[in-house]
Design a protein around this motif. Structure first.
Motif, mmCIF file in Angstrom:
data_model
loop_
_atom_site.group_PDB
_atom_site.id
_atom_site.type_symbol
_atom_site.label_atom_id
_atom_site.label_comp_id
_atom_site.label_asym_id
_atom_site.label_seq_id
_atom_site.Cartn_x
_atom_site.Cartn_y
_atom_site.Cartn_z
ATOM 1 N N ARG A 69 0.830 -1.206 0.000
ATOM 2 C CA ARG A 69 0.000 0.000 0.000
ATOM 3 C C ARG A 69 0.860 1.251 0.000
ATOM 4 N N ASP A 70 1.969 1.231 0.739
ATOM 5 C CA ASP A 70 2.835 2.414 0.790
ATOM 6 C C ASP A 70 3.483 2.704 -0.571
ATOM 7 N N GLU B 256 2.157 1.932 -3.369
ATOM 8 C CA GLU B 256 1.073 2.039 -4.358
ATOM 9 C C GLU B 256 1.234 0.946 -5.424
ATOM 10 N N HIS C 296 -1.405 0.933 -8.333
ATOM 11 C CA HIS C 296 -1.222 2.041 -9.263
ATOM 12 C C HIS C 296 0.017 1.823 -10.131
ATOM 13 N N ARG C 297 1.083 1.331 -9.534
ATOM 14 C CA ARG C 297 2.298 1.072 -10.312
ATOM 15 C C ARG C 297 2.067 -0.063 -11.314
ATOM 16 N N LYS D 220 11.596 1.795 -5.011
ATOM 17 C CA LYS D 220 10.598 1.928 -3.949
ATOM 18 C C LYS D 220 10.550 0.669 -3.085
#
Length: 285
Positions: free
Chosen positions: A39-40, A42, A45-46, A133
């Motif tokens: 969640r951190d 994303e 979305h990625r 990330k």
């Protein structure tokens, strides 16, 4: 002493202690840590960005490169159908969408090839950002962009290798050998790709679990695709035409993005767990 305003609702009672202990245990478990970190960063979305960039920037490059195959220009379409695990009917729809004539390379200008190469490099940059990330690394400096060129060349060579994998004779031995070679090639590709895009800032041993998790995840995605995406391609092609095939392939690419980033994240969690156990054992000794 102030009085509570009339009509104000009292605060809700705290949850039971057993629920609080269960919540803390779930958050500290590997599944909870994976959920929190996903969640951190994303993850969804990625993954959607991975699918969009892959379809718009990377697929044209791979289609054109596969057109250099001497036999036909259907190399990438065949490989894509095999990766999704489609039936013969759905494979026909994929080849109609991604197949190119043998003269595609002769009709492509030098400017067009350069533009496709630049677009393909964007995909490597996005994948590098996702890996950074996962490992909580700062963004690499501009002079490391040569790694995107090497990654694109490595990816093209990998796809050409997958599309031209020789299949030995035999109804059982032939497909089994092809699957084993594909698994080994996929593992090596993602192991090298992580090291390359991260600029050598993470050790080979730390990246190995992520490459293994990505390979296993792609195998699972292929099995899921055979049950879900393959019939969807056939039905969507009848309902929506070629656009229906595009939608299904795009959805499959989102799944690939989840597996690629999620596999790297699983590898990071496995590495952190191994380091934690090692430090714990050293403290006890």
């Amino acid at each position: 002493m102030t009085e509570k305003p009339s009509g104000a609702e009292p605060p809700p009672p705290p949850p039971p202690r057993w629920f609080q202990r269960l919540d803390r245990w779930l958050r500290a478990s590997p599944l909870g840590l994976g959920w929190t970190r996903g969640r951190d960063m994303e993850l969804m979305h990625r993954s959607m960005g991975f699918a969009a960039l892959g379809f718009l920037t990377l697929v044209p490059v791979l289609v054109l490169v596969a057109a250099a195959e001497p036999d036909s220009g259907q190399g990438f379409a065949r490989w894509l159908g095999q990766a999704i695990g489609v039936t013969r009917e759905s494979q026909t729809q994929v080849e109609k969408l991604f197949g190119v004539p043998d003269t595609a390379l002769q009709r492509t200008t030098a400017f067009g090839l350069a533009a496709l190469a630049v677009f393909g490099l964007t995909f490597g940059s996005a994948l590098q950002t996702g890996y950074e990330k996962v490992w909580d690394l700062p963004t690499a400096r501009w002079h490391t962009m040569w790694r995107h060129v090497v990654f694109l060349a490595l990816l093209v060579l990998a796809v050409l290798g997958f599309t031209n994998t020789p299949s030995p004779d035999g109804p059982v031995v032939g497909p089994l050998v092809v699957v084993v070679l594909d698994v080994i090639g996929t593992f090596l590709f993602f192991w090298i790709a992580q090291r390359l895009l991260l600029g050598g800032r993470v050790r080979w041993s730390a990246l190995l679990p992520g490459a293994a998790a990505t390979t296993i995840g792609l195998l699972g995605l292929r099995g899921f695709s055979q049950l879900v995406f393959s019939p969807l391609i056939a039905s969507s092609a009848v309902t929506y035409g070629p656009f229906g095939t595009v939608l299904v392939v795009q959805s499959w690419l989102v799944g690939v993005g989840v597996v690629v980033y999620g596999g790297a994240l699983v590898g990071r969690l496995a590495h952190d767990g191994r380091v934690f156990r090692r430090l714990k054992d050293s403290d006890e000794s």
